[in-house]
Design a protein around this motif. Structure first.
Motif, PDB file in Angstrom:
ATOM      1  N   LYS B 414      -2.461 -21.984  19.360  1.00 41.69           N
ATOM      2  CA  LYS B 414      -2.019 -22.493  18.034  1.00 41.69           C
ATOM      3  C   LYS B 414      -2.807 -22.066  16.733  1.00 41.69           C
ATOM      4  O   LYS B 414      -2.543 -21.468  15.707  1.00 41.69           O
ATOM      5  CB  LYS B 414      -1.784 -23.916  17.887  1.00 41.69           C
ATOM      6  CG  LYS B 414      -0.408 -24.578  17.818  1.00 41.69           C
ATOM      7  CD  LYS B 414      -0.078 -25.555  17.091  1.00 41.69           C
ATOM      8  CE  LYS B 414       1.268 -25.826  16.701  1.00 41.69           C
ATOM      9  NZ  LYS B 414       2.044 -26.717  17.738  1.00 41.69           N
ATOM     10  N   SER B 415      -4.281 -22.356  17.229  1.00 43.18           N
ATOM     11  CA  SER B 415      -5.338 -22.093  16.136  1.00 43.18           C
ATOM     12  C   SER B 415      -5.739 -20.718  16.529  1.00 43.18           C
ATOM     13  O   SER B 415      -6.285 -20.491  17.453  1.00 43.18           O
ATOM     14  CB  SER B 415      -6.336 -23.322  16.145  1.00 43.18           C
ATOM     15  OG  SER B 415      -7.358 -22.779  15.498  1.00 43.18           O
ATOM     16  N   GLN B 416      -5.618 -20.019  15.423  1.00 39.29           N
ATOM     17  CA  GLN B 416      -6.007 -18.355  15.856  1.00 39.29           C
ATOM     18  C   GLN B 416      -7.107 -17.819  15.228  1.00 39.29           C
ATOM     19  O   GLN B 416      -7.774 -16.869  15.489  1.00 39.29           O
ATOM     20  CB  GLN B 416      -4.943 -17.644  15.633  1.00 39.29           C
ATOM     21  CG  GLN B 416      -3.521 -17.860  16.622  1.00 39.29           C
ATOM     22  CD  GLN B 416      -2.668 -16.852  16.562  1.00 39.29           C
ATOM     23  OE1 GLN B 416      -2.209 -16.282  15.524  1.00 39.29           O
ATOM     24  NE2 GLN B 416      -2.193 -16.386  17.749  1.00 39.29           N
ATOM     25  N   THR B 417      -7.525 -18.538  14.053  1.00 44.22           N
ATOM     26  CA  THR B 417      -8.604 -18.113  13.045  1.00 44.22           C
ATOM     27  C   THR B 417      -9.888 -17.457  13.952  1.00 44.22           C
ATOM     28  O   THR B 417     -10.512 -16.612  13.712  1.00 44.22           O
ATOM     29  CB  THR B 417      -8.767 -18.837  11.903  1.00 44.22           C
ATOM     30  OG1 THR B 417      -9.208 -20.008  12.262  1.00 44.22           O
ATOM     31  CG2 THR B 417      -7.822 -18.753  11.033  1.00 44.22           C
ATOM     32  N   ASN B 418     -10.496 -18.463  14.564  1.00 40.47           N
ATOM     33  CA  ASN B 418     -11.693 -18.134  15.221  1.00 40.47           C
ATOM     34  C   ASN B 418     -11.472 -16.934  16.078  1.00 40.47           C
ATOM     35  O   ASN B 418     -12.511 -16.039  16.316  1.00 40.47           O
ATOM     36  CB  ASN B 418     -12.291 -19.621  16.082  1.00 40.47           C
ATOM     37  CG  ASN B 418     -12.939 -20.367  14.965  1.00 40.47           C
ATOM     38  OD1 ASN B 418     -13.142 -20.038  13.890  1.00 40.47           O
ATOM     39  ND2 ASN B 418     -13.073 -21.690  15.433  1.00 40.47           N
ATOM     40  N   GLY B 419     -10.660 -17.079  17.226  1.00 37.68           N
ATOM     41  CA  GLY B 419     -10.316 -15.909  17.946  1.00 37.68           C
ATOM     42  C   GLY B 419     -10.291 -14.379  17.261  1.00 37.68           C
ATOM     43  O   GLY B 419     -10.695 -13.700  17.761  1.00 37.68           O
ATOM     44  N   LEU B 420      -9.406 -14.575  16.050  1.00 41.27           N
ATOM     45  CA  LEU B 420      -9.310 -13.299  15.346  1.00 41.27           C
ATOM     46  C   LEU B 420     -10.558 -13.110  14.585  1.00 41.27           C
ATOM     47  O   LEU B 420     -10.969 -11.831  14.764  1.00 41.27           O
ATOM     48  CB  LEU B 420      -8.227 -13.481  14.100  1.00 41.27           C
ATOM     49  CG  LEU B 420      -6.871 -13.786  14.354  1.00 41.27           C
ATOM     50  CD1 LEU B 420      -5.858 -14.294  13.506  1.00 41.27           C
ATOM     51  CD2 LEU B 420      -6.374 -12.139  14.598  1.00 41.27           C
ATOM     52  N   ARG B 421     -11.572 -13.791  14.351  1.00 48.42           N
ATOM     53  CA  ARG B 421     -12.796 -13.463  14.052  1.00 48.42           C
ATOM     54  C   ARG B 421     -13.423 -12.736  15.028  1.00 48.42           C
ATOM     55  O   ARG B 421     -14.240 -11.779  14.971  1.00 48.42           O
ATOM     56  CB  ARG B 421     -13.564 -14.637  13.353  1.00 48.42           C
ATOM     57  CG  ARG B 421     -13.167 -14.917  12.039  1.00 48.42           C
ATOM     58  CD  ARG B 421     -14.109 -16.047  11.546  1.00 48.42           C
ATOM     59  NE  ARG B 421     -13.280 -16.936  10.516  1.00 48.42           N
ATOM     60  CZ  ARG B 421     -12.839 -16.586   9.439  1.00 48.42           C
ATOM     61  NH1 ARG B 421     -13.378 -15.535   9.025  1.00 48.42           N
ATOM     62  NH2 ARG B 421     -12.215 -17.498   8.530  1.00 48.42           N
ATOM     63  N   GLY B 422     -13.544 -13.381  16.384  1.00 45.73           N
ATOM     64  CA  GLY B 422     -13.993 -12.579  17.423  1.00 45.73           C
ATOM     65  C   GLY B 422     -13.724 -11.301  17.586  1.00 45.73           C
ATOM     66  O   GLY B 422     -14.366 -10.382  17.939  1.00 45.73           O
ATOM     67  N   MET B 423     -12.315 -11.078  17.598  1.00 50.75           N
ATOM     68  CA  MET B 423     -11.743  -9.697  17.872  1.00 50.75           C
ATOM     69  C   MET B 423     -12.263  -8.866  16.933  1.00 50.75           C
ATOM     70  O   MET B 423     -12.486  -7.542  17.079  1.00 50.75           O
ATOM     71  CB  MET B 423     -10.127  -9.834  17.581  1.00 50.75           C
ATOM     72  CG  MET B 423      -9.710  -8.502  17.999  1.00 50.75           C
ATOM     73  SD  MET B 423      -7.598  -8.483  17.927  1.00 50.75           S
ATOM     74  CE  MET B 423      -7.294  -8.872  16.215  1.00 50.75           C
ATOM     75  N   LEU B 424     -12.090  -9.353  15.496  1.00 51.31           N
ATOM     76  CA  LEU B 424     -12.583  -8.323  14.553  1.00 51.31           C
ATOM     77  C   LEU B 424     -14.167  -8.032  14.655  1.00 51.31           C
ATOM     78  O   LEU B 424     -14.635  -6.820  14.828  1.00 51.31           O
ATOM     79  CB  LEU B 424     -12.669  -9.143  13.088  1.00 51.31           C
ATOM     80  CG  LEU B 424     -12.795  -8.457  11.725  1.00 51.31           C
ATOM     81  CD1 LEU B 424     -11.250  -7.536  11.855  1.00 51.31           C
ATOM     82  CD2 LEU B 424     -12.383  -9.562  10.762  1.00 51.31           C
TER      83      LEU B 424
END
Lengths: 413, 436
Positions: B414-424
């Motif tokens: 559900k909460s994606q922002t931290n993981g998106l930052r990791g991917m980035l």
């Protein structure tokens, strides 16, 4: 237990991992570190060489001053250092007044002053001459650095220690040029990290796994191979550096400045039993084409105070007999000062070697200041003799493997 | 010769600061010739007419830049790389900054430094001989290599040596006597440390006959340059330098000879570069992604594709990556190639990647256009963001590694922002992101 890179890749992800300061550290399920922090005892006790490169071409004639030799006064009308100013060494030759600490070491018999060091057909380009000193090859362009060859021939047993040789600072250095080895280059411990230590452990593990997968040179195309290797080496050295005991607090006060900070770090790493055999440091700013007098005095003072503090620090730790420090510059400067109260690029110059086990004294003969080659000193000790002596007698390495043939040795230790 | 995303992104990687999707598309539409023409002419590929702000109109960390601070000019140069519609001109200025490497450390005058780089920006695509002549009377260069102490009877060889060794001929193509005599030709020229006024003082000029590189005459600061330009070594030396910067670390002798011949016959650097970028050789697969991005290219590329507001910390990271603008390490400039990847430097890249991945706003991270059609597919997320970051040629190995990370950290959550930052972060530290 030490893991090879391959094992690390395979097992690494299966283990419960946690973090050190900025670098991932693996812990086994019983909570003990999987990667042993310190190098084996035998390596920790081995002799250490600290190489100090003075960049820009240090004025050797005003560092080890031939105040009693004919030609000095006349050639240095504004830059000369008089008999009353020098710190005397042997009645004819003395040290620059800024070098009080090193002069003390000389009097204690711990400093070797090697006079007139150079090589045949001297080159007066900073870059080429530095390259000659770093590759130990004046004859041809050699891709391989002399210390890289030392690692290749003489540090096979230390292969698994990524910290076996360390360069401090931030400039490329051909002494470590090699097709097979990359040497960690460290500015400060704080900035030597990959992941932000505040990142949660689970997240760090996931990032580390993806990183290791991407950087596996076996799985990537040829163009990015070098990048993979460099990234992987950086990763390994971060891991190693953050697993050494970093708790030593330097008890000696060092002067301010980057050079002293780097020496402080060397002392910290030795205290933490990093197992490092060679450290390489640089102090720049010696290219005194103009207004040399004050600049040179200041820089020599910085060098002297930093090196002296370092030696005192080693003494406090009882390490002074394990460490020898060698100081050199790519060339000296012309005998006759130029029209702008400075000196232009020259040739032969003195080298220093000091340490608890070093046999102090004067080595070689001071080159004549009147019998010159195109206005420059003629060398009488080949710098490769110094390298040869230190590799064989001090580091107990394969000197012939490093330098390709034998050289006359100096009894430095 | 094909003209696909592969070739277009290769050209743009070498001539701009990372190609965005819009720019790659524009280049494909325009075709190779027109794309190269616009890059050389400094015309926008996307017909963007926005002009650059002046130094004192630019903000970093929300505050206006301050005159007199070298640091702020570093930031301003970064601003130019991010916003210019003439990126090749900035790159050429960077090339000359590394070639005629002059450092603020000794020059100690902000405006001298800034003016020198402005000169490279304005004249760097022109005639090379004109440039060498200008550099000889450039206040920053004159301070840097001790022109004021080079007088008749008391020559200072600093400039004479470097003009041959590093600026025109390369080591091995002159003797020590050539340097001593060339130094005499440059005597008499002085620069005022404060005003930058350059003057010729006839009585300090050495009028004697000088023998340099086999020629003899009463050379002065201009005619001595004629002697340098008579040397066969010059075009080859310059061709090697240009190829190392724009094409490949170790160019073949045939290619150097070819570009060298072009260097001799063409009037301007612009013509030489145009021919290079139009040649088939330039696009060979083995040269693609084969150069390591300079810290300036890496930093500017990341910031451009993520469209982040300017901050002073970015140029600090650049310095730690090994490239501080206006402060080249010494007169030989930045060594380039694998030296950009010394451990301390590559770690600075990773730390920068971490820093910027945290700066991207949640709004951008979760914006509709930044989400793939199939939100359950980790590979689609990686593909979309790789393109957004201008990583057109990222390998399957890297994509797979990052997709696995995405799968485990955010795709099904559900909460994606931290993981998106990791991917980035992972995309930015990938080996491919270090290459161009």
């Amino acid at each position: 237990m030490k893991l090879t890179r391959r094992e690390f890749l395979v097992k690494g992800t299966a283990l419960l991992a946690t973090l050190g300061l900025g670098g991932p550290l693996l812990f086994a399920e019983n909570g003990k570190t999987v990667l042993s922090s310190a190098a084996p005892e035998s390596q920790v006790d081995s002799p250490v060489l600290v190489v100090v490169q003075l960049s820009g071409g240090n004025d050797g004639i005003n560092t080890v001053v031939p105040y009693g030799l004919g030609g000095y006064y006349d050639n240095r009308p504004t830059l000369r250092i008089t008999e009353s100013e020098v710190l005397d060494l042997d009645g004819k030759i003395g040290m620059h007044p800024s070098l009080a600490g090193l002069h003390n070491l000389f009097q204690e018999g711990k400093l070797a002053v090697i006079q007139g060091v150079g090589y045949p057909k001297p080159n007066r380009s900073h870059f080429r001459s530095m390259e000659i000193w770093q590759t130990a090859d004046p004859e041809k362009y050699n891709h391989s650095g002399w210390l890289a060859r030392y690692i290749e021939t003489s540090l096979k047993e230390e292969k698994d220690n990524p910290l076996r040789v360390i360069q401090l600072g931030n400039t490329a250095n051909k002494a470590f040029n090699s097709d097979t080895i990359s040497v960690p280059v460290i500015q400060t411990l704080e900035t030597y990290s990959i992941f932000d230590p505040k990142t949660p452990v689970m997240e760090q593990n996931r990032l580390a796994k993806a990183f290791l997968d991407m950087y596996d040179p076996q799985r990537q195309g040829t163009q990015v191979k070098v990048t993979c290797e460099r990234g992987m080496d950086a990763y390994e050295s971060v891991k190693a550096i953050h697993s050494i005991d970093n708790s030593y607090v330097n008890k000696i006060e060092y002067p301010k400045g980057g050079f002293a900070d780097q020496l402080k770090l060397v002392s910290k790493m030795l205290a933490g039993k990093s197992g490092t055999r060679v450290f390489y440091l640089e102090l720049g700013g010696f290219d005194d084409h103009a207004q040399e007098k004050d600049q040179h005095a200041k820089l020599l003072k910085q060098m002297d105070e930093s090196l002296t503090a370092f030696y005192e620090d080693l003494k406090v730790q009882g390490l002074e007999e394990k460490v020898a420090t060698m100081v050199f510059s790519e060339f000296g400067r012309r005998v006759k000062e130029n029209g702008s109260n400075g000196t232009d690029h020259g040739t032969a110059a003195p080298m220093f070697v000091f340490g608890g086990k070093v046999k102090g004294g004067m080595f070689g003969v001071y080159p004549s200041l009147t019998d010159l080659d195109q206005g420059d000193l003629k060398y009488n000790v080949d710098f490769r003799s110094v390298y040869y002596s230190l590799v064989e007698d001090w580091l107990r390495g394969d000197a012939q493997g490093v330098l390709g043939k034998t050289y006359e040795k100096l009894t430095l230790v | 010769m094909a003209w696909t995303v592969k070739e277009a992104s290769h050209l743009l990687n070498r001539t701009t600061f990372t190609a965005t999707a819009d720019e790659v598309n524009a280049a494909l539409m325009l075709g190779k010739e027109e794309t190269v023409r616009r890059l050389i002419a400094g015309e926008s590929l996307t017909d963007n007419e926005q002009s650059l702000l002046a130094f004192d109109e630019v903000k970093a960390d929300g505050k206006l830049l301050k005159v007199e601070q070298m640091k702020d000019y570093e930031v301003y140069w970064l601003y130019r790389m991010l916003n210019t519609q003439a990126p090749l001109h900035e790159k050429v200025a960077l090339f000359w900054h590394g070639h005629f490497a002059t450092s603020k450390r000794k020059v100690n005058n902000v405006s001298f430094m800034v003016n020198q780089i402005d000169m490279f920006r304005e004249e760097g695509m022109g005639n090379f001989k004109d440039l060498v002549l200008k550099v000889g009377k450039d206040p920053a260069m004159m301070e840097w290599l001790d022109a004021n102490s080079n007088r008749k009877g008391k020559p200072n060889e600093n400039y004479a040596r470097e003009v041959m060794e590093l600026f025109t001929l390369g080591i091995g193509n002159y003797t020590e006597d050539d340097i001593k005599n060339a130094a005499k030709a440059f005597t008499g020229w002085t620069v005022n440390n404060n005003t930058g006024d350059v003057k010729f003082n006839k009585k300090n000029h050495d009028e004697s006959v000088k023998k340099v590189l086999g020629e003899q005459g009463n050379f002065n600061e201009t005619t001595i340059v004629d002697v340098l330009f008579d040397q066969e070594a010059l075009p080859l030396f310059m061709a090697t330098k240009l190829l190392k910067f724009f094409a490949v670390d170790n160019p073949s002798t045939e290619w150097v000879a070819k570009v060298g011949a072009d260097f001799s016959s063409q009037k301007t650097i612009a013509d030489v570069l145009q021919n290079l970028f139009l040649s088939d050789e330039f696009y060979k697969p083995e040269y693609q992604l084969a150069l390591i991005k300079t810290p300036a290219e890496y930093t500017a590329g990341v910031l451009r594709t993520l469209n982040l507001p300017l901050a002073r910390t970015f140029t600090n990271y650049m310095a730690r990556m090994g490239q501080e603008l206006y402060y080249p390490p010494d007169v030989a400039g930045w060594r380039g190639g694998p030296t950009w990847l010394m451990s301390s430097s590559i770690l600075a890249r990773y730390q920068f990647a971490q820093n910027v991945s945290k700066r991207v706003s949640t709004k951008v991270l979760t914006a509709k256009e930044n989400q793939p059609e199939n939100k359950d597919d980790a590979a689609e997320w990686v593909f979309l963001w790789a393109n957004k970051l201008g990583l057109w040629e990222i390998s399957d190995t890297s994509k797979k590694a990052i997709a696995q990370y995405a799968e485990e950290s955010f795709v099904h959550m559900k909460s994606q922002t931290n993981g998106l930052r990791g991917m980035l972060f992972l995309l930015l530290v990938s080996p491919e992101a270090q290459m161009k």
